[in-house]
Design a protein around this motif. Structure first.
Motif, short mmCIF file in Angstrom:
data_model
loop_
_atom_site.label_atom_id
_atom_site.label_comp_id
_atom_site.label_asym_id
_atom_site.label_seq_id
_atom_site.Cartn_x
_atom_site.Cartn_y
_atom_site.Cartn_z
N ARG A 90 0.67 -1.29 -0.24
CA ARG A 90 0.07 0.25 0.00
C ARG A 90 0.84 1.63 -0.05
N PHE A 128 -6.02 -2.87 -15.26
CA PHE A 128 -6.36 -1.30 -13.83
C PHE A 128 -7.91 -1.61 -13.59
N GLN A 185 -7.95 -7.17 -8.44
CA GLN A 185 -7.82 -5.52 -8.76
C GLN A 185 -6.87 -5.41 -9.38
N HIS A 186 -6.89 -4.36 -10.49
CA HIS A 186 -5.23 -4.27 -10.56
C HIS A 186 -4.25 -4.67 -11.86
N ARG A 231 1.30 -6.67 -9.86
CA ARG A 231 1.77 -5.78 -8.25
C ARG A 231 1.85 -6.83 -7.25
N HIS A 285 1.43 3.34 -10.57
CA HIS A 285 -0.06 3.81 -9.60
C HIS A 285 0.90 4.40 -8.54
N TYR A 312 2.43 6.96 -5.92
CA TYR A 312 2.03 8.08 -4.31
C TYR A 312 2.79 8.41 -3.74
N LYS A 332 -15.06 8.35 -11.42
CA LYS A 332 -15.78 6.86 -10.05
C LYS A 332 -15.93 7.00 -9.34
N ASP A 383 -11.84 9.83 -7.22
CA ASP A 383 -10.79 8.53 -7.92
C ASP A 383 -11.26 9.26 -9.70
N VAL A 421 -5.09 9.28 -13.86
CA VAL A 421 -5.34 9.16 -12.65
C VAL A 421 -5.11 9.82 -11.43
N TRP A 467 -6.36 10.69 -7.62
CA TRP A 467 -7.47 8.96 -6.73
C TRP A 467 -6.67 9.49 -4.54
N GLU A 469 -1.16 10.14 -11.33
CA GLU A 469 -0.90 7.79 -11.93
C GLU A 469 -1.07 8.06 -13.42
O1 LIG Z 1 -6.96 -0.45 -2.97
P1 LIG Z 1 -6.49 -1.05 -4.65
O2 LIG Z 1 -6.44 -1.92 -5.40
O3 LIG Z 1 -4.51 -0.21 -3.74
O4 LIG Z 1 -7.15 0.79 -5.12
C1 LIG Z 1 -6.89 2.21 -5.57
C2 LIG Z 1 -7.34 2.81 -5.34
O5 LIG Z 1 -6.85 3.15 -6.70
C3 LIG Z 1 -6.83 3.78 -7.94
O6 LIG Z 1 -6.27 3.72 -9.04
C4 LIG Z 1 -8.05 3.85 -8.21
O7 LIG Z 1 -8.73 4.41 -9.83
C5 LIG Z 1 -8.93 3.63 -7.41
O8 LIG Z 1 -10.56 3.17 -7.62
C6 LIG Z 1 -8.85 2.29 -6.60
O9 LIG Z 1 -9.13 2.17 -5.42
#
Ligand SMILES: O=P(O)(O)OC[C@H]1O[C@@H](O)[C@H](O)[C@@H](O)[C@@H]1O
Length: 279
Positions: free
Chosen positions: A51, A61, A72-73, A77, A150, A152, A174, A196, A228, A230, A254
């Motif tokens: 995270r 994605f 997811q994603h 990763r 992605h 951060y 979103k 988002d 993106v 977020w 992102e």
């Molecule tokens: O919790 P995850 O899977 O790492 O995703 C975090 C966020 O990642 C962002 O890139 C998405 O647009 C969001 O919708 C998502 O909530």
């Protein structure tokens, strides 16, 4: 079980640390100043995505498309990557390493494609260069995918960050149910709530103000049509590996190809880059 890390060390307390779990960049320090946010609740079990930092999103994605075990994603990763070369010091003093991910039983169980992803990182004095090549070794079958860094970014207070380069761009919001498309009318984008958004066909440069030490961060991207933005805001409390009080200290900006998948023909490749620069 924690996974190994690779450290690019340029000297002068300028380093970049990559966890081979997901090839996630978990730290980028410039003159000892950390530039990336990693949640204190992040789990390093070699299974869950990390995270924070810069997770590598591929080959989808967002949520899985159709039935199947694709998470997811995507799987990149949470896959174990290989260090292919380096870290090597270049004649400029910069430090380079190349990582790779190829198909395995695990990836084939989710995505029945032959592929090789090559991910090259170069750590410069105040810059981090990230270059990706996705190669299709098949003789017959094309494939399509999404790919996204992605990222951060760490910041003292996200409410004081401004993101340039989005004025006039179309975005998918979103946070709306169902997601809806709008046009950005602000010169700079600020964040004061759960955000988002997939901005499409964005220009090759964004600047984020008021990141670490009140500085600016320049993002330059090549062959990544989308950006993106977020921040989970109070939804952070629903994310188990994200501290409830941490959302003011991060902004995800992102670079990726997400609104339309990229396609690679047999024997062909896709290439894209991102350069982050502390200004
Ligand atoms: O919790 P995850 O899977 O790492 O995703 C975090 C966020 O990642 C962002 O890139 C998405 O647009 C969001 O919708 C998502 O909530």
């Amino acid at each position: 079980m924690s996974t190994p890390v690779v450290v690019l060390d340029r000297g002068n307390n300028t380093t970049c640390t990559i966890n081979l779990h997901g090839c996630t960049i978990v730290s980028w320090r410039v003159n000892n100043q950390e530039q990336l946010f990693v949640s204190k609740r992040s789990v390093f079990d070699g299974k869950k995505p990390i995270r924070g930092g810069i997770p590598f999103v591929f080959p989808i994605f967002g949520g899985p498309m159709g039935p199947g075990p694709m998470p997811q994603h995507g799987f990149a990763r949470i896959a174990r990557w290989s260090l292919e070369k380096g870290p090597d010091r270049l004649h400029t003093g910069d430090v380079e390493a190349i990582f790779s991910l190829t198909e395995s039983d695990m990836t084939r169980s989710m995505w029945n494609c032959s592929f090789k992803v090559s991910y090259r990182l170069i750590l410069r004095e105040k810059e981090l260069h990230m270059n990706v090549v996705v190669f299709n070794p098949s003789k017959e079958v094309p494939f399509s995918f999404n790919l996204l860094f992605h990222t951060y970014f760490k910041c003292p207070d996200v409410r004081r960050c401004q993101v340039t380069g989005l004025a006039g761009c179309t975005f998918i919001d979103k946070t709306r149910e169902p997601p809806n498309t709008y046009q950005e009318c602000r010169d700079v984008v600020t964040i004061n709530e759960w955000t988002d958004r997939i901005y499409t066909h964005t220009p090759p440069e964004h600047i984020i103000t008021n990141v670490v030490s009140g500085r600016k961060m320049r993002i330059q991207k090549y062959n990544f049509p989308d950006t993106v933005i977020w921040n989970p805001w109070d939804k952070a409390k629903d994310i188990p590996d994200f501290g409830d009080d941490e959302y003011p200290n991060m902004i995800c900006v992102e670079s990726g190809t997400v609104s339309n998948p990229a396609t690679v023909m047999p024997g062909g490749c896709f290439e894209a880059s991102q350069v982050l620069q502390v200004m």
